[in-house]
Design a protein around this motif. Structure first.
Motif, short mmCIF file in Angstrom:
data_model
loop_
_atom_site.label_atom_id
_atom_site.label_comp_id
_atom_site.label_asym_id
_atom_site.label_seq_id
_atom_site.Cartn_x
_atom_site.Cartn_y
_atom_site.Cartn_z
N SER A 45 78.52 -84.36 58.89
CA SER A 45 78.43 -83.30 59.88
C SER A 45 77.00 -83.17 60.38
N ALA A 46 76.80 -82.31 61.37
CA ALA A 46 75.49 -82.19 62.01
C ALA A 46 74.43 -81.68 61.05
N ASP A 47 74.84 -80.98 59.97
CA ASP A 47 73.87 -80.49 58.99
C ASP A 47 73.53 -81.52 57.93
N GLY A 48 74.09 -82.74 58.08
CA GLY A 48 73.77 -83.83 57.15
C GLY A 48 74.68 -83.93 55.95
N VAL A 49 75.62 -82.99 55.80
CA VAL A 49 76.54 -83.01 54.65
C VAL A 49 77.58 -84.10 54.84
N ILE A 50 77.83 -84.87 53.76
CA ILE A 50 78.85 -85.93 53.78
C ILE A 50 80.17 -85.37 53.25
N HIS A 51 81.23 -85.53 54.04
CA HIS A 51 82.56 -85.08 53.65
C HIS A 51 83.43 -86.31 53.42
N ALA A 135 89.19 -86.18 62.24
CA ALA A 135 87.73 -86.07 62.22
C ALA A 135 87.23 -85.31 63.44
N ILE A 136 87.81 -85.57 64.59
CA ILE A 136 87.42 -84.85 65.80
C ILE A 136 87.73 -83.37 65.66
N ARG A 137 88.91 -83.04 65.11
CA ARG A 137 89.26 -81.63 64.89
C ARG A 137 88.23 -80.96 63.99
N ALA A 138 87.80 -81.67 62.93
CA ALA A 138 86.82 -81.10 62.00
C ALA A 138 85.49 -80.85 62.70
N GLN A 141 85.31 -77.72 64.88
CA GLN A 141 85.27 -76.43 64.19
C GLN A 141 83.88 -76.09 63.67
N GLU A 142 82.93 -77.00 63.91
CA GLU A 142 81.58 -76.84 63.37
C GLU A 142 80.55 -76.79 64.49
N ALA A 143 79.39 -76.21 64.18
CA ALA A 143 78.25 -76.29 65.09
C ALA A 143 77.71 -77.72 65.05
N PRO A 144 77.25 -78.24 66.18
CA PRO A 144 77.09 -77.59 67.49
C PRO A 144 78.26 -77.84 68.44
N PHE A 145 79.41 -78.29 67.89
CA PHE A 145 80.53 -78.70 68.74
C PHE A 145 81.51 -77.58 69.06
N ALA A 146 81.60 -76.59 68.17
CA ALA A 146 82.57 -75.51 68.35
C ALA A 146 82.37 -74.80 69.69
N GLY A 147 83.48 -74.59 70.40
CA GLY A 147 83.42 -73.90 71.67
C GLY A 147 83.10 -74.78 72.86
N LYS A 148 82.80 -76.05 72.61
CA LYS A 148 82.46 -76.96 73.72
C LYS A 148 83.68 -77.79 74.10
#
Length: 209
Positions: A45-51, A135-138, A141-148
């Motif tokens: 994710s954008a915060d660097g966390v690996i899921h 993955a796109i759905r995930a 739901q996160e910044a900076p993608f949410a709402g765009k």
């Protein structure tokens, strides 16, 4: 590459791919972006966390051993190991396409939790329920993608299941190259897409210094 770098400066950008995250980082270096790799089995994710998602390691190991023997018997085939998947490439041996399909079907038959993803001259065996669409759905739901508004570009069979998901979210979809597609638009090739994206990036407001 220039188009990607330009867009990364002006918009929320992520890579969704069948390749590993490490491979994408090497290709884009020094640029480091949010990435969903191996068809969503690994996602940064954008915060660097690996899921990641749970995978059947034993089943994948057994299928890998069987396919390794198949590749040894058929020079020109390539077996690519990834995290949570293995890819059998037959680009150099298109004459073996049917044999590859049959071998993968036989090897994976005992393991219903393994998924076979056909691509361009490749068959990928994936352990886990992840997908590019998920993955796109995930990401959305996160910044900076949410709402765009999402904008997704793909060139492979495995991108087709993601196109409807993006459209359901009010997004725009583009298919690169020929072939039947669920995408809204089509680019003839990477060069045309790069020119389009570069022009698009120039229309966005520049970030404040």
């Amino acid at each position: 590459m220039n188009a990607i770098a330009s867009l990364a400066k002006t918009s929320a950008l992520a890579i969704v791919t069948g390749r590993r995250i490490d491979d994408i980082d090497r290709f884009l270096s020094p640029l480091e972006l949010p990435v969903a790799g191996v068809h969503g089995l690994e996602r940064r994710s954008a915060d660097g966390v690996i899921h990641g998602v749970p995978i059947n390691e034993e089943a994948l190991k057994d299928v890998s051993e069987q396919l390794s023997q198949f590749v040894i018997r058929n020079p020109g085939l390539i077996l690519e190991p990834k995290r949570g998947s293995i890819a059998l490439h037959f680009r150099q041996r298109p004459d073996l396409a049917d044999e590859c399909v049959a071998q993968v079907a036989t090897s994976t038959a005992p393991y219903p939790d393994l998924h076979v993803l056909p691509g361009k001259m490749v068959l990928e065996v994936k352990a886990g329920s992840a997908s590019k669409g998920a993955a796109i759905r995930a990401f959305m739901q996160e910044a900076p993608f949410a709402g765009k508004q999402p904008f997704f570009v793909g060139d492979d069979v495995t991108d087709e299941e993601a196109f409807p998901i993006v459209r359901q979210s009010g997004g725009v979809t583009v298919r690169i190259g020929e072939g039947a597609t669920a995408a809204m638009y089509r680019a003839s090739g990477p060069e045309e897409l790069s020119e389009w994206l570069t022009a698009l990036a120039q229309t966005f407001p520049k970030p404040e210094a």
